[in-house]
Design a protein around this motif. Structure first.
Motif, PDB file in Angstrom:
ATOM      1  N   ASP A 112       6.086  31.587   9.804  1.00  0.00           N
ATOM      2  CA  ASP A 112       6.848  31.968  10.997  1.00  0.00           C
ATOM      3  C   ASP A 112       6.113  31.602  12.273  1.00  0.00           C
ATOM      4  O   ASP A 112       6.389  30.580  12.885  1.00  0.00           O
ATOM      5  N   TYR A 132       6.848  41.907   6.154  1.00  0.00           N
ATOM      6  CA  TYR A 132       6.479  40.551   5.765  1.00  0.00           C
ATOM      7  C   TYR A 132       4.966  40.484   5.569  1.00  0.00           C
ATOM      8  O   TYR A 132       4.225  41.383   5.985  1.00  0.00           O
ATOM      9  N   ARG A 205       8.222  34.488   7.469  1.00  0.00           N
ATOM     10  CA  ARG A 205       9.638  34.837   7.521  1.00  0.00           C
ATOM     11  C   ARG A 205      10.076  35.513   6.226  1.00  0.00           C
ATOM     12  O   ARG A 205       9.774  35.022   5.135  1.00  0.00           O
ATOM     13  N   PRO A 207      13.694  37.052   5.805  1.00  0.00           N
ATOM     14  CA  PRO A 207      14.993  37.565   6.256  1.00  0.00           C
ATOM     15  C   PRO A 207      15.639  38.451   5.198  1.00  0.00           C
ATOM     16  O   PRO A 207      15.456  38.247   3.998  1.00  0.00           O
ATOM     17  N   LYS A 278      14.389  29.486  17.352  1.00  0.00           N
ATOM     18  CA  LYS A 278      14.708  30.824  17.832  1.00  0.00           C
ATOM     19  C   LYS A 278      15.399  30.731  19.191  1.00  0.00           C
ATOM     20  O   LYS A 278      15.296  29.727  19.898  1.00  0.00           O
TER      21      LYS A 278
END
Length: 373
Positions: A112, A132, A205, A207, A278
């Motif tokens: 990330d 995470y 990351r 999600p 982003k």
């Protein structure tokens, strides 16, 4: 696969097998002699920018407070118990980007960003957990970490931060510059600055499936093909006018069940979804872009490199860059795979690219997605 000082002189395969999402790892001098990549003034300058995600966390008289950036003013550096957090520092500093790339033994689809935390004496963000994996690299000064594998993750209600209500430390370490601590998801931790300090957090990351599912259905809406229109030639008189007819429900259920997707649909969705920049990322086009001929000449000599803000992935014949996707042939795939994996392309490889790819490279250059190396 060679051993890495970054991982305590074990191989990436050993780290992933024994520690990744399993247990913490303390690495003394993961990067010997490490020094901050950004000065306090540069970090504070980033925190003042509208497009940079930043936070200020303070604790006064036992009361927590958090402000979201841009941070026009900061407390005095001599004042205790305040923390400035700057997210995505890798997007704005080449050294920070290079540091983040040292962790590419984890796929780019998971890597990330690099967050930098500046804290004055006694400061922290309270005992908490992350959803995470995270590597916590000490860059300046000392920070005392207390960690716990506790299952009780209840949070204190009514606070601006997610702080654990019943934190119970099991292990404790003081990290000095160059030391690093890896923590799996949901591992409780509390870091407190001993004097002024800076900590770099390399995050990954993860999600939620709900978020992925909603985004995937939105993606599929553009490709669904259900021809025809509802009809009921054998309709019978309604006994209960407000009741949805059984036949209508069955017919529409049957039609909706025709919506199908396969692994390639998911791969294209995932590539576009994961490579989408982003919301606060903006690309800077060259002030005076070279004409196409001059660009190709310079690219052939110097090579090309991806902007630190560019996300480029691939799967099979599909290539993804900054939320866009396209299929390529075998020759172009070799060139673009090399660009994605190395994040740069030697000029000699441009001779193998088709006109379509050369045209795409020039467009990406004009958009600020790639640069001359």
């Amino acid at each position: 696969m060679k051993k890495l000082p970054l991982l305590g002189n074990i191989t990436p395969a050993q780290f992933l097998r024994d520690y990744w999402q399993k247990k913490p790892l303390l690495i003394r001098q993961a990067i010997p002699g490490f020094k901050p990549l950004l000065s306090f003034d540069k970090l504070a300058g980033l925190a003042r920018e509208n497009h940079v995600e930043s936070r200020l966390v303070t604790r006064r008289d036992g009361q927590w407070d958090m402000q979201h950036g841009p941070l026009a003013e900061l407390p005095a550096r001599s004042e205790r118990e305040w923390t400035m957090l700057v997210q995505g520092a890798n997007l704005y500093d080449p050294g920070a980007d290079a540091l983040l790339r040292q962790f590419r033994f984890i796929a780019d689809a998971r890597l990330d960003d690099l967050m930098i935390s500046f804290a004055t004496d006694g400061a922290g963000v309270g005992p908490h957990f992350d959803s995470y994996d995270v590597f916590l690299l000490q860059a300046h000064g000392k920070r005392r970490w207390r960690i716990s594998a506790q299952q009780d993750l209840e949070l204190v209600e009514g606070l601006p931060l997610k702080i654990l209500a019943n934190f119970a430390s099991e292990e404790e370490f003081v990290l000095e510059p160059g030391d690093m601590l890896y923590l799996p998801p949901h591992y409780a931790h509390d870091g407190v600055a001993e004097g002024e300090c800076m900590t770099y957090s390399i995050g990954f990351r993860a999600p939620g499936y709900q978020e992925i599912g909603e985004a995937f259905l939105q993606f599929m809406a553009d490709s669904i093909d259900l021809p025809g229109r509802y009809a009921d030639p054998d309709l019978q008189p309604a006994k209960n006018p407000a009741e949805i007819p059984r036949e209508m429900l069955s017919t529409i259920t049957e039609e909706l069940n025709k919506v199908r997707w396969d692994e390639e649909d998911v791969a294209i969705f995932l590539g576009e979804y994961l490579s989408e920049p982003k919301h606060n990322v903006f690309f800077t086009a060259p002030a005076k872009p070279l004409v196409v001929g001059r660009f190709m000449e310079q690219a052939g000599k110097k090579g090309l490199k991806l902007s630190s803000k560019t996300l480029m992935l691939y799967r099979g014949k599909n290539v993804f860059i900054n939320g866009e996707s396209f299929a390529v042939g075998r020759a172009d795939k070799a060139v673009l795979d090399a660009l994605a994996n190395e994040r740069r392309l030697e000029g000699a490889l441009l001779g193998q690219a088709t006109d379509d790819v050369l045209e795409a490279l020039y467009t990406w250059y004009q958009d600020g997605w790639i640069e001359l190396a």
